[in-house]
Scaffold this motif. Structure first.
Motif, PDB file in Angstrom:
ATOM      1  N   GLU A 359       6.713   2.634  -3.492  1.00 16.91           N
ATOM      2  CA  GLU A 359       5.634   1.681  -3.072  1.00 16.91           C
ATOM      3  C   GLU A 359       5.032   2.444  -1.906  1.00 16.91           C
ATOM      4  O   GLU A 359       5.800   3.223  -1.059  1.00 16.91           O
ATOM      5  N   PHE A 360       3.410   2.764  -1.710  1.00 21.96           N
ATOM      6  CA  PHE A 360       2.799   3.443  -0.694  1.00 21.96           C
ATOM      7  C   PHE A 360       2.244   2.254   0.480  1.00 21.96           C
ATOM      8  O   PHE A 360       1.906   1.266   0.066  1.00 21.96           O
ATOM      9  N   LEU A 361       2.001   2.813   1.484  1.00 19.58           N
ATOM     10  CA  LEU A 361       1.404   2.459   2.588  1.00 19.58           C
ATOM     11  C   LEU A 361       0.210   3.105   2.993  1.00 19.58           C
ATOM     12  O   LEU A 361       0.458   4.399   3.398  1.00 19.58           O
ATOM     13  N   HIS A 362      -1.101   2.916   2.827  1.00 12.73           N
ATOM     14  CA  HIS A 362      -2.175   3.516   3.207  1.00 12.73           C
ATOM     15  C   HIS A 362      -2.160   3.516   4.644  1.00 12.73           C
ATOM     16  O   HIS A 362      -2.634   2.410   5.236  1.00 12.73           O
ATOM     17  N   PRO A 363      -2.363   4.681   5.490  1.00 10.93           N
ATOM     18  CA  PRO A 363      -2.537   4.208   7.069  1.00 10.93           C
ATOM     19  C   PRO A 363      -3.948   3.640   7.369  1.00 10.93           C
ATOM     20  O   PRO A 363      -4.072   3.152   8.309  1.00 10.93           O
ATOM     21  N   LEU A 364      -5.023   3.617   6.657  1.00 10.66           N
ATOM     22  CA  LEU A 364      -6.278   3.001   6.885  1.00 10.66           C
ATOM     23  C   LEU A 364      -6.033   1.308   6.749  1.00 10.66           C
ATOM     24  O   LEU A 364      -6.713   0.910   7.182  1.00 10.66           O
TER      25      LEU A 364
END
Length: 478
Positions: A359-364
Motif C-alpha cells: 500500500e502507498f502513502l502519498h506525501p501530499l
C-alpha cells in the motif's frame, strides 16, 4: 457554471491563442493598469505600499511593473484584512469557516471560493476568489485541459459526456480538487474523485465501476494507476491524460504516454492563481497564460501578478518555483514560454505487511498537516514497514504537545490507508534545508541526502498505539 455560457466564454478565451504578440502585450498591460488602479482605490495595504515606494496615483498607468513593491506569503498572512478589497473578508473568519465547515466546494458566504494553501505551519494561508474570478480561472483550466483542440473537437468530446477521474488530494479545500470539480460540472461531464489516502483495492473497485476515459491528477498518482494497468488489475481507455499539481519529469512522461497510449497534457497552476500555463510538448516548453497573469523572474526569483482576481489582488507576489522565461516567438502562439524546474516533485512511500500486501502513502496527503508551533517537516522511509519524520519547531515552543498532535494525526491518516502496521518515528531537528537545485523543501528525502540540521538534543519518538499515551509509556526521556 452555465453550460452554454461556459462554452461561449471558452471560445472567446481561445481566440487569444491567435493574437499577435504585440496585441497580447497590449491586452495584458490594459488588464494590469485596471488592476493597479483598483488596488489603489480599494486596498489600504496596496495604497500604503505604493506610496511608501514613492509611487503616485498619476504613475499607475505608466510606471513599469518592475517598479512596484513585491509581497510574499508572510506579508499576505500579516496584512490579509488590509490587502483584500471586500470588507466582509476577514482572515480569522475564514479560519473558522475552514475549521468548522465540512470541506467541500461550497463558497464562503455563498460568493467566495476559498482555497486552503498547503503547508506545515499551524496557521494556513487562504486564497480567495469571487465568483467572476473563479469563472475566469475555470475557463483557464478548461482551456488547458483541452489544449490543442479546436472548438468543434471540444464540442464533439463533450457531447459524449466524458467520464473524468481526478486522482489527487480531494478531501479538503485544495484548489485543484475544487477547480477540477467545478470545471467538470461546467462542461457537463461525469466525474469521480480518487483520493490519494484511499487504499489501492478501493481504487481498483471504483475504477472498474466508473470506467473513466479522461484522467486528471498528480503525476505520481497517475503513475500508480499506470502500474495497476500494467499488472492487468484495471483497464483504462483514456482519450486524454492531464498531469497537474507536481512537475512532470521526462522519464515519467514517457512511461505514462506509453502505458496510456496518448500524449500527456501537463498543466501548471498554484493556489495563488490556479491557471498559470500548459505544456504538451517538452521541446516547446510551457506556455504561460499571459492573458490571465504576468510572471516575472528577477534575480532567479519568480513573481506573480494575477490579472483576474480583484477580491484578493496579488501584485508581484513571490512564488518559490524556479523557471526560466523565453519570449513568445513571432508567428506562433503569443504566450511567454517557461523552461526548467516548475516546483517540487514528490515520490510516494510504499509499504508492505508481513503477508506481502503493498500500500502507498502519498506525501501530499500529509502536506495539510497543521500543528501550532511546527514550522516544517520531512519524511524518510527506513524499511518496508517503517518511516521517520523530521520536524522543525518554532523557538521556545514545547515539543511534547506537538509530538502528541503529530502522532494522533498520523495515526488517523495511516488507518485510512489500512497501514496500521507501519511504525513511525519522529526526530526533532534544528532546521530543514531546501533542495539546492529547486529551492523547495522536499517532503521525502533519500537516505544519502542531507536535508536537515540536527537538533542539539534530538528526540527519537516511536509511533504510539494510542494518541494520548504519556511520554514515559512511549519510552521517552522524562
Amino acid at each position: 457554471m452555465n453550460y452554454l455560457k461556459t462554452l461561449l466564454d471558452l471560445y472567446r478565451l481561445k481566440k487569444n491563442e491567435h493574437l499577435s504578440t504585440d496585441r497580447m502585450h497590449f491586452r495584458q498591460d490594459e488588464k494590469l493598469r485596471k488592476l493597479l488602479r483598483f488596488a489603489w482605490e480599494n486596498s489600504s495595504y496596496y495604497r500604503k505600499a505604493f506610496e511608501r515606494a514613492g509611487i503616485t496615483e498619476g504613475q499607475l498607468d505608466t510606471l513599469p511593473l518592475s517598479c512596484f513593491p513585491t509581497i510574499d506569503k508572510q506579508t499576505l498572512l500579516e496584512h490579509f484584512d488590509e490587502l483584500v478589497t471586500e470588507p466582509d473578508l476577514k482572515q480569522e473568519e475564514l479560519r473558522r469557516f475552514d475549521a468548522g465547515e465540512e470541506a467541500d466546494r461550497s463558497p464562503y458566504q455563498g460568493k467566495y471560493h476559498v482555497v486552503h494553501s498547503s503547508g506545515s505551519t499551524g496557521k494556513p494561508g487562504y486564497f480567495v476568489y469571487d465568483e467572476e474570478a473563479w469563472h475566469q480561472m475555470l475557463l483557464g483550466i478548461i482551456r488547458a485541459a483541452l489544449w490543442n483542440m479546436s472548438m468543434p473537437q471540444i464540442l464533439g468530446l463533450l457531447m459524449k459526456r466524458p467520464r473524468i477521474v481526478y486522482i489527487a488530494a480531494t478531501d479538503g479545500r485544495y484548489g485543484g480538487a475544487m477547480a477540477v470539480g467545478d470545471g467538470i460540472d461546467g462542461v457537463g461531464a461525469r466525474q469521480m474523485y480518487l483520493d490519494i489516502k484511499t487504499p489501492v483495492d478501493e481504487w481498483i473497485r471504483k475504477l472498474k465501476e466508473f470506467r473513466p476515459n479522461i484522467v486528471i491528477g498528480y503525476p505520481s498518482a497517475i503513475k500508480i494507476l499506470a502500474q495497476l494497468m500494467e499488472k492487468g488489475e484495471v483497464s483504462v481507455d483514456a482519450e486524454r491524460v492531464i498531469s497537474c499539481g507536481e512537475p512532470l519529469g521526462g522519464a515519467l512522461r514517457s512511461y505514462l504516454e506509453k502505458v496510456f497510449g496518448t500524449k500527456l497534457v501537463n498543466f501548471y497552476g498554484a493556489s495563488e492563481s490556479l491557471a498559470l500555463g500548459v505544456e504538451t510538448d517538452p521541446e516547446e516548453g510551457m506556455f504561460l497564460f499571459d492573458d490571465m497573469n504576468i510572471i516575472e523572474v528577477e534575480n532567479g526569483v519568480m513573481y506573480l501578478t494575477c490579472l483576474y482576481n480583484y477580491a484578493q489582488p496579488l501584485i508581484r507576489y513571490r512564488l518559490s518555483d524556479r523557471l526560466t522565461l523565453q519570449a513568445a516567438r513571432n508567428g506562433e502562439m503569443p504566450f511567454t514560454r517557461a523552461v526548467g524546474l516548475l516546483g517540487r516533485n514528490e515520490d510516494v512511500l510504499w509499504f508492505e505487511d508481513g503477508k506481502g500486501n503493498r500500500e502507498f502513502l502519498h506525501p501530499l496527503a500529509i502536506e495539510g498537516f497543521c500543528i501550532e508551533g511546527m514550522k516544517d517537516y520531512q519524511f524518510r522511509q527506513t524499511t518496508k514497514d517503517t518511516f521517520e519524520m523530521y520536524a522543525e519547531t518554532e523557538n521556545g515552543v514545547p515539543r511534547e504537545q506537538i509530538r502528541k498532535e503529530m502522532l494522533c494525526q498520523m495515526r488517523k491518516i495511516l488507518a485510512e490507508k489500512k497501514l496500521d502496521y507501519v511504525q513511525f518515528y519522529v526526530n526533532f531537528v534544528e532546521k530543514i534545508l531546501p533542495d539546492k537545485r529547486t529551492g523547495k523543501k522536499p517532503l521525502i528525502f533519500q537516505r544519502n541526502e542531507s536535508s536537515v540540521v540536527p537538533a542539539r538534543a534530538e528526540s527519537h519518538v516511536p509511533w504510539l498505539d494510542e494518541c494520548h499515551e504519556s511520554q514515559q509509556s512511549a519510552g521517552l526521556p522524562a
